[in-house]
Design a protein around this motif. Structure first.
Motif, PDB file in Angstrom:
ATOM      1  N   TYR A 134       3.981   4.680  -4.265  1.00  0.00           N
ATOM      2  CA  TYR A 134       4.233   4.464  -2.690  1.00  0.00           C
ATOM      3  C   TYR A 134       3.435   3.871  -1.731  1.00  0.00           C
ATOM      4  O   TYR A 134       3.824   3.194  -0.894  1.00  0.00           O
ATOM      5  CB  TYR A 134       4.943   5.727  -2.153  1.00  0.00           C
ATOM      6  N   SER A 259       6.525   3.063   6.695  1.00  0.00           N
ATOM      7  CA  SER A 259       6.573   3.092   5.439  1.00  0.00           C
ATOM      8  C   SER A 259       6.827   4.501   5.121  1.00  0.00           C
ATOM      9  O   SER A 259       7.648   4.903   4.145  1.00  0.00           O
ATOM     10  CB  SER A 259       5.268   2.613   4.749  1.00  0.00           C
ATOM     11  N   ILE A 263      10.095   6.086   3.203  1.00  0.00           N
ATOM     12  CA  ILE A 263       9.860   6.831   2.159  1.00  0.00           C
ATOM     13  C   ILE A 263      10.756   8.230   2.073  1.00  0.00           C
ATOM     14  O   ILE A 263      11.451   8.593   1.082  1.00  0.00           O
ATOM     15  CB  ILE A 263       8.705   6.902   1.524  1.00  0.00           C
ATOM     16  N   PRO A 267      13.787   7.062  -0.138  1.00  0.00           N
ATOM     17  CA  PRO A 267      13.187   6.488  -1.021  1.00  0.00           C
ATOM     18  C   PRO A 267      13.561   5.279  -1.972  1.00  0.00           C
ATOM     19  O   PRO A 267      14.692   5.260  -2.137  1.00  0.00           O
ATOM     20  CB  PRO A 267      12.850   7.949  -1.652  1.00  0.00           C
TER      21      PRO A 267
END
Length: 275
Positions: A134, A259, A263, A267
């Motif tokens: 990630y 971000s 996430i 996700p």
């Protein structure tokens, strides 16, 4: 341009080593160092707050916030640290009340808390499940969007986006940046699926690219406004060809926390493929 490319060619692999190979605390230290430099650039280079005490206090606070993100996010030390920081700022303002304006203290507070807290999303992402995968997403969004916008703007740009704030930015560039970010995010999602065996959401990847581009532009224009209002060309000279930390990572200050939020809420990796 040559210097700019060389710095990027050297700096990007080093950044990837820190993010992907070294322990998360290394990312925290890097973010802390970047945040301290960014505090100096925003306060001193612009002339917004050249008070030595404010610079030192905000720099220390920036480092503390960055390292706090390595410690699991316990709010007890955070609240104590914030209280000490606010009390110290108040003391400085009281001691220099004839010369030090309240808005200068507020700007220092912004620099000492907001910048490191946002950049520290890179560290916090590493502590999430699939964090090593990630943590590349903020880089993908920022760099692919910037690159797509640059080339689309150069070859197709006709309609100015913000002619006073950033004369070279065009709506065509924004569209090119969004297209590049979406394509690269889709490719990255497919790599996660085909090479690493993760079940992914392509819809989430498209959303990341689209929203990421908008926020990337927002971050860039926000720090460009500050430069215009304070009459400086660059925030610093640490990165030859790029300027200072805030010149290179202005959009990352906005993209990294976006971000992290995406996430957590939607996700890209939704599970592991059973084989």
């Amino acid at each position: 341009m040559k210097t700019r490319i060389i710095v990027a060619a050297v700096g990007l692999p080093l950044l990837l080593v820190v993010l992907l190979v070294l322990p998360p605390v290394a990312t925290g230290i890097l973010v802390g160092a970047m945040s301290v430099i960014a505090v100096y650039e925003l306060l001193y280079q612009t002339g917004l707050a050249r008070n030595l005490y404010l610079l030192v206090l905000s720099g220390l606070m920036a480092l503390a916030v960055a390292m706090w993100s390595c410690g699991g996010g316990d709010w007890t030390p955070a609240l104590v640290g914030l209280w000490v920081y606010f009390a110290a700022l108040a003391a400085v303002m009281l001691a220099s009340h004839m010369a030090l304006k309240f808005e200068t203290v507020c700007i220092s507070m912004f620099a000492g808390i907001f910048i490191p807290l946002m950049l520290s999303s890179l560290t916090r992402i590493l502590f999430l499940e699939y964090g090593r995968f990630y943590v590349l997403i903020p880089l993908i969004l920022a760099f692919s969007s910037d690159s797509g916008a640059y080339f689309a703007g150069c070859y197709l740009g006709k309609h100015k986006l913000a002619p006073v704030i950033s004369p070279k930015k065009t709506w065509e560039g924004v569209a090119g940046g969004a297209a590049a970010a979406i394509v690269v995010m889709l490719l990255y999602a497919l790599i996660l699926d085909l090479a690493f065996g993760y079940e992914v959401s392509l819809g989430a990847a498209i959303l990341y690219g689209l929203v990421g581009t908008a926020v990337d532009v927002l971050g860039d224009l926000t720090f460009s406004v500050i430069k215009r209002q304070t009459g400086i060309k660059d925030y610093g000279f640490l990165l030859p060809g790029h300027g200072g930390i805030l010149d290179r990572f202005d959009s990352m200050i906005f993209v990294a926390p976006l971000s992290e939020s995406l996430i957590l809420l939607l996700p890209v990796i939704v599970g592991e493929t059973l084989k």
